[in-house]
Design a protein around this motif. Structure first.
Motif, PDB file in Angstrom:
ATOM      1  N   LEU A   1       0.829  -1.197   0.000  1.00  0.00           N
ATOM      2  CA  LEU A   1       0.000   0.000   0.000  1.00  0.00           C
ATOM      3  C   LEU A   1       0.868   1.253   0.000  1.00  0.00           C
ATOM      4  CD1 LEU A   1      -2.627  -1.148   2.645  1.00  0.00           C
ATOM      5  CD2 LEU A   1      -2.755  -1.344   0.155  1.00  0.00           C
ATOM      6  N   PRO A   2       0.424   2.301  -0.668  1.00  0.00           N
ATOM      7  CA  PRO A   2       1.215   3.536  -0.725  1.00  0.00           C
ATOM      8  C   PRO A   2       1.399   4.159   0.661  1.00  0.00           C
ATOM      9  CG  PRO A   2      -0.532   3.543  -2.370  1.00  0.00           C
ATOM     10  CD  PRO A   2      -0.804   2.397  -1.469  1.00  0.00           C
ATOM     11  N   HIS A   3       2.576   4.678   0.882  1.00  0.00           N
ATOM     12  CA  HIS A   3       2.866   5.420   2.104  1.00  0.00           C
ATOM     13  C   HIS A   3       3.353   6.826   1.780  1.00  0.00           C
ATOM     14  CE1 HIS A   3       2.312   1.801   4.499  1.00  0.00           C
ATOM     15  NE2 HIS A   3       3.049   1.155   3.608  1.00  0.00           N
ATOM     16  N   GLU A   4       3.421   7.142   0.517  1.00  0.00           N
ATOM     17  CA  GLU A   4       3.808   8.472   0.059  1.00  0.00           C
ATOM     18  C   GLU A   4       2.580   9.107  -0.588  1.00  0.00           C
ATOM     19  OE1 GLU A   4       5.035  11.864  -0.641  1.00  0.00           O
ATOM     20  OE2 GLU A   4       6.533  10.548   0.274  1.00  0.00           O
ATOM     21  N   PHE A   5       2.121  10.208   0.003  1.00  0.00           N
ATOM     22  CA  PHE A   5       0.862  10.800  -0.425  1.00  0.00           C
ATOM     23  C   PHE A   5       1.012  12.196  -1.039  1.00  0.00           C
ATOM     24  CE2 PHE A   5      -0.114   7.911   3.134  1.00  0.00           C
ATOM     25  CZ  PHE A   5      -0.938   7.010   2.480  1.00  0.00           C
ATOM     26  N   HIS A   6       2.230  12.640  -1.230  1.00  0.00           N
ATOM     27  CA  HIS A   6       2.445  13.965  -1.833  1.00  0.00           C
ATOM     28  C   HIS A   6       2.515  13.805  -3.354  1.00  0.00           C
ATOM     29  CE1 HIS A   6       3.090  15.606   2.138  1.00  0.00           C
ATOM     30  NE2 HIS A   6       3.990  14.669   2.383  1.00  0.00           N
ATOM     31  N   LEU A   7       1.327  13.696  -3.958  1.00  0.00           N
ATOM     32  CA  LEU A   7       1.255  13.417  -5.388  1.00  0.00           C
ATOM     33  C   LEU A   7       1.034  14.662  -6.231  1.00  0.00           C
ATOM     34  CD1 LEU A   7      -0.947  10.184  -5.207  1.00  0.00           C
ATOM     35  CD2 LEU A   7       1.545  10.348  -5.408  1.00  0.00           C
ATOM     36  N   HIS A   8       0.554  15.738  -5.612  1.00  0.00           N
ATOM     37  CA  HIS A   8       0.300  16.972  -6.351  1.00  0.00           C
ATOM     38  C   HIS A   8       0.326  18.130  -5.369  1.00  0.00           C
ATOM     39  CE1 HIS A   8      -1.681  19.957  -8.915  1.00  0.00           C
ATOM     40  NE2 HIS A   8      -1.417  19.154  -9.944  1.00  0.00           N
ATOM     41  N   PRO A   9       0.917  19.259  -5.746  1.00  0.00           N
ATOM     42  CA  PRO A   9       1.016  20.392  -4.807  1.00  0.00           C
ATOM     43  C   PRO A   9      -0.321  20.992  -4.396  1.00  0.00           C
ATOM     44  CG  PRO A   9       1.772  21.011  -7.006  1.00  0.00           C
ATOM     45  CD  PRO A   9       1.620  19.534  -7.014  1.00  0.00           C
ATOM     46  N   GLN A  10      -1.390  20.713  -5.148  1.00  0.00           N
ATOM     47  CA  GLN A  10      -2.702  21.268  -4.811  1.00  0.00           C
ATOM     48  C   GLN A  10      -3.626  20.254  -4.144  1.00  0.00           C
ATOM     49  OE1 GLN A  10      -4.419  23.037  -8.327  1.00  0.00           O
ATOM     50  NE2 GLN A  10      -2.645  24.344  -8.720  1.00  0.00           N
ATOM     51  N   LEU A  11      -3.072  19.098  -3.741  1.00  0.00           N
ATOM     52  CA  LEU A  11      -3.906  18.049  -3.158  1.00  0.00           C
ATOM     53  C   LEU A  11      -3.285  17.518  -1.872  1.00  0.00           C
ATOM     54  CD1 LEU A  11      -6.432  16.217  -3.673  1.00  0.00           C
ATOM     55  CD2 LEU A  11      -4.824  14.556  -4.661  1.00  0.00           C
ATOM     56  N   ASP A  12      -4.068  17.528  -0.789  1.00  0.00           N
ATOM     57  CA  ASP A  12      -3.693  16.866   0.460  1.00  0.00           C
ATOM     58  C   ASP A  12      -4.383  15.516   0.501  1.00  0.00           C
ATOM     59  OD1 ASP A  12      -2.132  18.982   1.440  1.00  0.00           O
ATOM     60  OD2 ASP A  12      -3.895  20.002   2.232  1.00  0.00           O
ATOM     61  N   LEU A  13      -3.627  14.465   0.835  1.00  0.00           N
ATOM     62  CA  LEU A  13      -4.143  13.104   0.753  1.00  0.00           C
ATOM     63  C   LEU A  13      -3.510  12.255   1.844  1.00  0.00           C
ATOM     64  CD1 LEU A  13      -5.736  10.922  -0.956  1.00  0.00           C
ATOM     65  CD2 LEU A  13      -3.643  10.647  -2.280  1.00  0.00           C
ATOM     66  N   PHE A  14      -4.334  11.383   2.439  1.00  0.00           N
ATOM     67  CA  PHE A  14      -3.799  10.460   3.453  1.00  0.00           C
ATOM     68  C   PHE A  14      -4.722   9.256   3.545  1.00  0.00           C
ATOM     69  CE2 PHE A  14      -2.637   8.961   7.745  1.00  0.00           C
ATOM     70  CZ  PHE A  14      -1.264   8.928   7.591  1.00  0.00           C
ATOM     71  N   ALA A  15      -4.154   8.071   3.875  1.00  0.00           N
ATOM     72  CA  ALA A  15      -4.952   6.849   3.948  1.00  0.00           C
ATOM     73  C   ALA A  15      -4.369   5.890   4.975  1.00  0.00           C
ATOM     74  CB  ALA A  15      -5.013   6.175   2.573  1.00  0.00           C
ATOM     75  N   THR A  16      -5.247   5.057   5.543  1.00  0.00           N
ATOM     76  CA  THR A  16      -4.827   4.008   6.475  1.00  0.00           C
ATOM     77  C   THR A  16      -5.659   2.761   6.229  1.00  0.00           C
ATOM     78  OG1 THR A  16      -6.395   4.737   8.182  1.00  0.00           O
ATOM     79  CG2 THR A  16      -4.150   5.654   8.265  1.00  0.00           C
ATOM     80  N   MET A  17      -5.087   1.598   6.579  1.00  0.00           N
ATOM     81  CA  MET A  17      -5.797   0.329   6.517  1.00  0.00           C
ATOM     82  C   MET A  17      -5.436  -0.489   7.753  1.00  0.00           C
ATOM     83  SD  MET A  17      -6.026  -3.163   5.750  1.00  0.00           S
ATOM     84  CE  MET A  17      -4.799  -3.839   4.631  1.00  0.00           C
ATOM     85  N   GLN A  18      -6.457  -0.933   8.497  1.00  0.00           N
ATOM     86  CA  GLN A  18      -6.269  -1.738   9.693  1.00  0.00           C
ATOM     87  C   GLN A  18      -6.938  -3.095   9.478  1.00  0.00           C
ATOM     88  OE1 GLN A  18      -7.709   0.400  13.160  1.00  0.00           O
ATOM     89  NE2 GLN A  18      -7.067   2.351  12.291  1.00  0.00           N
ATOM     90  N   PRO A  19      -6.169  -4.154   9.165  1.00  0.00           N
ATOM     91  CA  PRO A  19      -6.791  -5.463   8.934  1.00  0.00           C
ATOM     92  C   PRO A  19      -7.348  -6.059  10.219  1.00  0.00           C
ATOM     93  CG  PRO A  19      -4.390  -5.636   8.887  1.00  0.00           C
ATOM     94  CD  PRO A  19      -4.712  -4.179   8.972  1.00  0.00           C
ATOM     95  N   ALA A  20      -8.466  -6.771  10.118  1.00  0.00           N
ATOM     96  CA  ALA A  20      -9.065  -7.420  11.277  1.00  0.00           C
ATOM     97  C   ALA A  20      -8.273  -8.660  11.671  1.00  0.00           C
ATOM     98  CB  ALA A  20     -10.514  -7.789  10.984  1.00  0.00           C
ATOM     99  N   LYS A  21      -7.669  -9.329  10.705  1.00  0.00           N
ATOM    100  CA  LYS A  21      -6.818 -10.487  10.957  1.00  0.00           C
ATOM    101  C   LYS A  21      -5.384 -10.121  10.584  1.00  0.00           C
ATOM    102  CE  LYS A  21     -10.507 -13.880  10.133  1.00  0.00           C
ATOM    103  NZ  LYS A  21     -10.542 -14.390  11.518  1.00  0.00           N
ATOM    104  N   GLU A  22      -4.520 -11.132  10.562  1.00  0.00           N
ATOM    105  CA  GLU A  22      -3.125 -10.848  10.212  1.00  0.00           C
ATOM    106  C   GLU A  22      -3.021 -10.241   8.829  1.00  0.00           C
ATOM    107  OE1 GLU A  22      -4.203 -13.572  11.565  1.00  0.00           O
ATOM    108  OE2 GLU A  22      -3.044 -13.960  13.386  1.00  0.00           O
ATOM    109  N   VAL A  23      -3.829 -10.732   7.900  1.00  0.00           N
ATOM    110  CA  VAL A  23      -3.896 -10.163   6.554  1.00  0.00           C
ATOM    111  C   VAL A  23      -5.363  -9.900   6.235  1.00  0.00           C
ATOM    112  CG1 VAL A  23      -1.771 -11.168   5.654  1.00  0.00           C
ATOM    113  CG2 VAL A  23      -3.877 -12.502   5.586  1.00  0.00           C
ATOM    114  N   GLY A  24      -5.611  -8.973   5.314  1.00  0.00           N
ATOM    115  CA  GLY A  24      -6.986  -8.601   5.026  1.00  0.00           C
ATOM    116  C   GLY A  24      -7.254  -8.461   3.551  1.00  0.00           C
TER     117      GLY A  24
END
Length: 276
Positions: A48-71
């Motif tokens: 999954l992406p961990h770098e979110f600075h894709l455009h100077p006019q866009l603020d972006l952030f994301a997270t994923m928390q799996p319920a099990k070891e993998v999701g």
């Protein structure tokens, strides 16, 4: 009689020792599986992406928390060109290793078709046909795919059976995107997908999520629900995009009151900068 009892006890002791040895072998195998699942979890999160600075006019952030070891949840974001950014959130049917494998395949294929698809609807149609072929396990994935054009703030999107995201207006209003009525991907080939457009003014944003948010359960088996999420999002107008997923996660934990996480939780927040 004494010799017979001693012999029986010796045999019983031998049986107990053998059971203990088998239990130790099972425990060793279990530990090995747990270690492999932990490696798989780290590998999946590294996709999954961990770098979110894709455009100077866009603020972006994301997270994923799996319920099990993998999701089976995943998000993605990548630049298509100097002015357009693609944003994705998806949820694969099921949980565990099969869902994680299908998630990796779905994300890889989406990235490939996105480079050649001119529109979100075209991308979902091509991706659906690829996933539906040789899908013997009959798995499927719900997926929301949007292209944000920073030249004018337009967002062109298609939705394959996923939870409709929310538009977060700069004045605090929260609007749900209209459902396009299309089904999940990989159900059958030959499907077509509709496309719509929403306009983001400077300061407006989007909140994308999976059903692990709204279907989170408390100890009384009640759902977190859309109304609670909308009320929370309305209070986050002045919150930095990087903090919005954490605020949602904290609200869910408080609601659960110690209940076990039932499903993967994925959040994607973006905002067109006010000075753009």
């Amino acid at each position: 009689s004494l010799v017979s009892r001693v012999g029986d006890q010796y045999q019983e002791l031998g049986r107990l020792v053998e059971e203990l040895r088998e239990a130790l072998r099972v425990k060793t195998r279990f530990i090995a599986i747990q270690q492999e699942l932990e490696i798989a979890r780290k590998m999946q999160l590294s996709f999954l992406p961990h770098e979110f600075h894709l455009h100077p006019q866009l603020d972006l952030f994301a997270t994923m928390q799996p319920a099990k070891e993998v999701g089976g949840d995943f998000y993605d974001c990548f630049a298509l060109d100097a002015d357009r950014v693609a944003v994705v959130v998806a949820d694969v049917s099921g949980k565990g290793v099969p869902a994680a494998f299908f998630m990796a395949v779905s994300r890889t294929l989406l990235r490939a078709v996105a480079q050649f698809g001119s529109s979100p609807s075209d991308c979902l149609q091509r991706l659906n046909d690829l996933l539906a072929s040789n899908n013997e396990e009959m798995m499927f994935v719900t997926l929301f795919y949007a292209i944000v054009d920073l030249r004018d703030g337009s967002v062109h999107y298609a939705n394959g059976g996923h939870n409709p995201p929310y538009v977060l207006r700069a004045d605090g209003r929260v609007e749900v995107l209209a459902s396009l009525g299309d089904v999940a991907l990989a159900v059958m080939d030959g499907l077509t997908y509709a496309q719509a457009t929403v306009q983001l003014a400077p300061g407006d944003g989007l909140f994308l999520f999976t059903d692990g948010v709204t279907e989170a359960c408390d100890i009384d088996k009640g759902f977190y629900g859309e109304a609670r999420l909308e009320a929370l999002l309305a209070t986050l107008r002045d919150v930095a995009v990087t903090d919005i997923p954490a605020q949602v996660a904290a609200s869910i934990r408080a609601f659960e009151r110690g209940a076990e996480q039932a499903d993967d939780i994925t959040c994607v927040a973006l905002r067109r900068r006010a000075d753009s």
